[in-house]
Scaffold this motif. Structure first.
Motif, PDB file in Angstrom:
ATOM      1  N   SER A   1       0.841  -1.197   0.000  1.00  0.00           N
ATOM      2  CA  SER A   1       0.000   0.000   0.000  1.00  0.00           C
ATOM      3  C   SER A   1       0.878   1.250   0.000  1.00  0.00           C
ATOM      4  O   SER A   1       1.923   1.282   0.639  1.00  0.00           O
ATOM      5  N   ALA A   2       0.406   2.259  -0.711  1.00  0.00           N
ATOM      6  CA  ALA A   2       1.171   3.512  -0.808  1.00  0.00           C
ATOM      7  C   ALA A   2       0.543   4.610   0.036  1.00  0.00           C
ATOM      8  O   ALA A   2       0.817   5.789  -0.159  1.00  0.00           O
ATOM      9  N   MET A   3      -0.272   4.219   1.002  1.00  0.00           N
ATOM     10  CA  MET A   3      -1.039   5.246   1.725  1.00  0.00           C
ATOM     11  C   MET A   3      -0.192   6.138   2.611  1.00  0.00           C
ATOM     12  O   MET A   3      -0.569   7.281   2.866  1.00  0.00           O
ATOM     13  N   LEU A   4       0.951   5.664   3.087  1.00  0.00           N
ATOM     14  CA  LEU A   4       1.794   6.545   3.908  1.00  0.00           C
ATOM     15  C   LEU A   4       2.382   7.650   3.031  1.00  0.00           C
ATOM     16  O   LEU A   4       2.409   8.817   3.428  1.00  0.00           O
ATOM     17  N   PHE A   5       2.834   7.273   1.845  1.00  0.00           N
ATOM     18  CA  PHE A   5       3.381   8.266   0.899  1.00  0.00           C
ATOM     19  C   PHE A   5       2.307   9.286   0.521  1.00  0.00           C
ATOM     20  O   PHE A   5       2.514  10.497   0.644  1.00  0.00           O
ATOM     21  N   VAL A   6       1.137   8.786   0.104  1.00  0.00           N
ATOM     22  CA  VAL A   6       0.060   9.691  -0.326  1.00  0.00           C
ATOM     23  C   VAL A   6      -0.421  10.524   0.866  1.00  0.00           C
ATOM     24  O   VAL A   6      -0.672  11.734   0.740  1.00  0.00           O
ATOM     25  N   GLY A   7      -0.505   9.882   2.032  1.00  0.00           N
ATOM     26  CA  GLY A   7      -0.912  10.603   3.244  1.00  0.00           C
ATOM     27  C   GLY A   7       0.041  11.746   3.554  1.00  0.00           C
ATOM     28  O   GLY A   7      -0.386  12.847   3.908  1.00  0.00           O
ATOM     29  N   ALA A   8       1.332  11.496   3.413  1.00  0.00           N
ATOM     30  CA  ALA A   8       2.329  12.535   3.704  1.00  0.00           C
ATOM     31  C   ALA A   8       2.193  13.686   2.714  1.00  0.00           C
ATOM     32  O   ALA A   8       2.235  14.860   3.095  1.00  0.00           O
ATOM     33  N   LYS A   9       2.022  13.353   1.432  1.00  0.00           N
ATOM     34  CA  LYS A   9       1.940  14.402   0.409  1.00  0.00           C
ATOM     35  C   LYS A   9       0.659  15.226   0.564  1.00  0.00           C
ATOM     36  O   LYS A   9       0.665  16.441   0.339  1.00  0.00           O
ATOM     37  N   VAL A  10      -0.441  14.551   0.920  1.00  0.00           N
ATOM     38  CA  VAL A  10      -1.703  15.280   1.129  1.00  0.00           C
ATOM     39  C   VAL A  10      -1.599  16.145   2.386  1.00  0.00           C
ATOM     40  O   VAL A  10      -1.967  17.333   2.382  1.00  0.00           O
ATOM     41  N   SER A  11      -1.050  15.574   3.465  1.00  0.00           N
ATOM     42  CA  SER A  11      -0.961  16.299   4.740  1.00  0.00           C
ATOM     43  C   SER A  11      -0.043  17.508   4.632  1.00  0.00           C
ATOM     44  O   SER A  11      -0.297  18.549   5.237  1.00  0.00           O
ATOM     45  N   GLN A  12       1.021  17.356   3.886  1.00  0.00           N
ATOM     46  CA  GLN A  12       2.006  18.427   3.729  1.00  0.00           C
ATOM     47  C   GLN A  12       1.310  19.737   3.302  1.00  0.00           C
ATOM     48  O   GLN A  12       1.654  20.813   3.778  1.00  0.00           O
ATOM     49  N   TYR A  13       0.315  19.589   2.402  1.00  0.00           N
ATOM     50  CA  TYR A  13      -0.383  20.781   1.904  1.00  0.00           C
ATOM     51  C   TYR A  13      -1.642  21.098   2.706  1.00  0.00           C
ATOM     52  O   TYR A  13      -1.978  22.268   2.881  1.00  0.00           O
ATOM     53  N   SER A  14      -2.342  20.073   3.162  1.00  0.00           N
ATOM     54  CA  SER A  14      -3.633  20.327   3.820  1.00  0.00           C
ATOM     55  C   SER A  14      -3.477  21.085   5.126  1.00  0.00           C
ATOM     56  O   SER A  14      -4.417  21.695   5.615  1.00  0.00           O
TER      57      SER A  14
END
Lengths: 248, 215
Positions: A174-187
């Motif tokens: 699963s790539a959810m940690l990567f996507v989570g980090a990229k989304v959180s970085q901006y959100s």
């Protein structure tokens, strides 16, 4: 030090791969793991054999280029470090070391230990950015007042180097940690809130399209991440996604 | 339903629903330990067996919830296996066995449910809707005792299944909380709740089974 290396060899993505044994001698404890592989490759070249292909670039743990699963652990046995920061003093003479590529259908093997991680680039391109007017009227980012906790969390998420160790560690790739980090970085930041909905929906859509598995909250991604990216980013991703879907 | 996040949220919500049901199931079962010759247990069981709201609204929802949870679990397992076709030769992951093997504990629970349905639910449906038996509000306690008293193999099977159910619930509860977006600072409390809940459910059901085996 003398070591027995069991290395995954695969000519290309179409051919089948297998583990091949190599013995390396005269390895100094202060050598890095990648230097040890350089020495192995030098020996292979001198004997007319094909050297082992592996990814590397900065060799100081910031570019996210090196990979390798060493004795079952992405980036090796140490916590919070990348493969290029791993030194041979971590091993004993006589040890057997298993070296494999990051595994995942979305990370196909290119050759030996090199995998294609461009799926991450495509996820990033689908929404991992902010549209800022750069025509000369740009407001200095430092002029925007941001609460310290939000700034800290955004910085922590931004520490993700996109190496793919989370995918390699997760049993479901699963790539959810990567996507989570990229989304959180901006959100977390005001600059990222304008495109927050589109970003999270598009990035998750692209993530699913690439063939990564589903997150089952085992926590292996966080435990193996060389930058200590927190599971909180996955929880934030879930919240952002649900918010974007429910509040149209 | 295509999104991996929607799937995991639905999996979590169906799991939370089943966890609430289990709590209610255990509460009723524990009344069979009250030393009133099964009167309280019989009264509640008869209410659950004949109340139209329970029978024709809650029971179908429960059956749907169980099927949904299992089918979704199998779908996710299939997708996750497809996401890594080539396994590692040497694996040394930093995660718990329980969290990595929810499908195994889940399949054991599914097998146990078949036995449990065969033992209690099928005879009840047969009695009520096929044989059209008369309302007998005093039969439940006797049936429960009959299934366990001196029945070593069945009692062992039930107890082993309850232990695996507890392991499944332990990861399931904390994982569900994460899937629906709980904040990480609450992790300690969620872990504590998961431990208390899973130990209570497992030990509660085991105590009931052993009580009726021995007494």
């Amino acid at each position: 030090m003398e070591l027995l290396l069991k290395i995954w060899r695969q000519a290309n993505g179409q051919k089948k791969g297998s583990m091949v044994n190599y013995e390396v001698k005269n390895i100094e404890p202060d050598m890095s793991f990648l230097e040890m592989l350089d020495i192995l490759n030098q020996g292979l070249i001198e004997t007319g054999e094909e050297p082992v292909a592996f990814d590397h670039d900065c060799r100081e743990g910031i570019c996210g280029m090196c990979s390798l699963v060493i004795n079952g652990s992405p980036h090796g046995p140490d916590r919070g470090t990348t493969t290029c920061q791993l030194h041979m003093r971590r091993f004993k003479s006589g040890d057997t070391i298993y070296i494999e590529p990051f595994r995942g259908t979305a990370f196909p093997v290119v050759k030996d230990l090199v995998v294609d991680r461009s799926a991450f680039d495509r996820i990033q391109q689908s929404g991992g950015y902010v549209s800022i007017n750069t025509s000369g009227n740009t407001v200095d980012a430092n002029a925007a007042p941001i609460p310290k906790p939000d700034a800290d969390e955004a910085f922590n998420a931004a520490a993700c180097i996109g190496c793919g160790a989370c995918v390699a560690a997760c049993k479901n790739s699963s790539a959810m940690l990567f996507v989570g980090a990229k989304v959180s970085q901006y959100s977390r930041l005001p600059q990222g809130k304008v495109e927050a909905k589109e970003r999270v929906i598009n990035m998750v859509k692209q993530m699913d399209k690439e063939g990564f598995g589903n997150c089952t909250n085992t926590g292996a991604c966080e435990a193996h991440c060389p930058k200590g990216i927190s599971l909180e980013n996955i929880l934030n991703l879930n919240r952002e996604y649900l918010k974007a879907k429910i509040i149209k | 339903m295509q999104s991996s996040i929607v799937k995991k949220v639905l999996m979590a919500l169906s799991g939370i629903f089943l966890m609430i049901f289990l709590l209610q199931h255990l509460s009723i079962n524990l009344t069979s330990l009250i030393p009133d010759n099964g009167k309280t247990f019989n009264t509640i069981s008869h209410f659950m067996g004949y109340n139209p709201l329970v029978q024709f609204v809650l029971q179908p929802i429960l059956i749907f919830g169980v099927f949904f949870h299992f089918i979704m679990g199998l779908v996710l397992e299939y997708e996750n296996r497809a996401a890594r076709k080539q396994k590692y030769v040497y694996s040394n992951t930093r995660s718990s066995w329980i969290s990595r093997n929810m499908i195994i504990t889940g399949l054991v629970i599914l097998s146990f449910l078949m036995l449990h349905f065969y033992d209690f639910w099928v005879p009840e449906i047969q009695y009520k809707y096929i044989d059209h038996g008369i309302h007998n509000s005093s039969k439940y306690f006797h049936e429960l005792q009959e299934k366990f008293h001196g029945q070593t193999l069945r009692t062992i099977l039930y107890c082993v299944s309850f232990i695996l159910l507890g392991l499944h619930l332990n990861h399931g509860l904390s994982s569900s909380a994460q899937s629906v977006g709980a904040v990480k600072k609450e992790n300690g409390r969620i872990r504590l709740l998961a431990n208390i809940y899973s130990i209570s459910i497992t030990s509660g059901f085991i105590i009931v089974a052993l009580y009726h085996y021995f007494v």
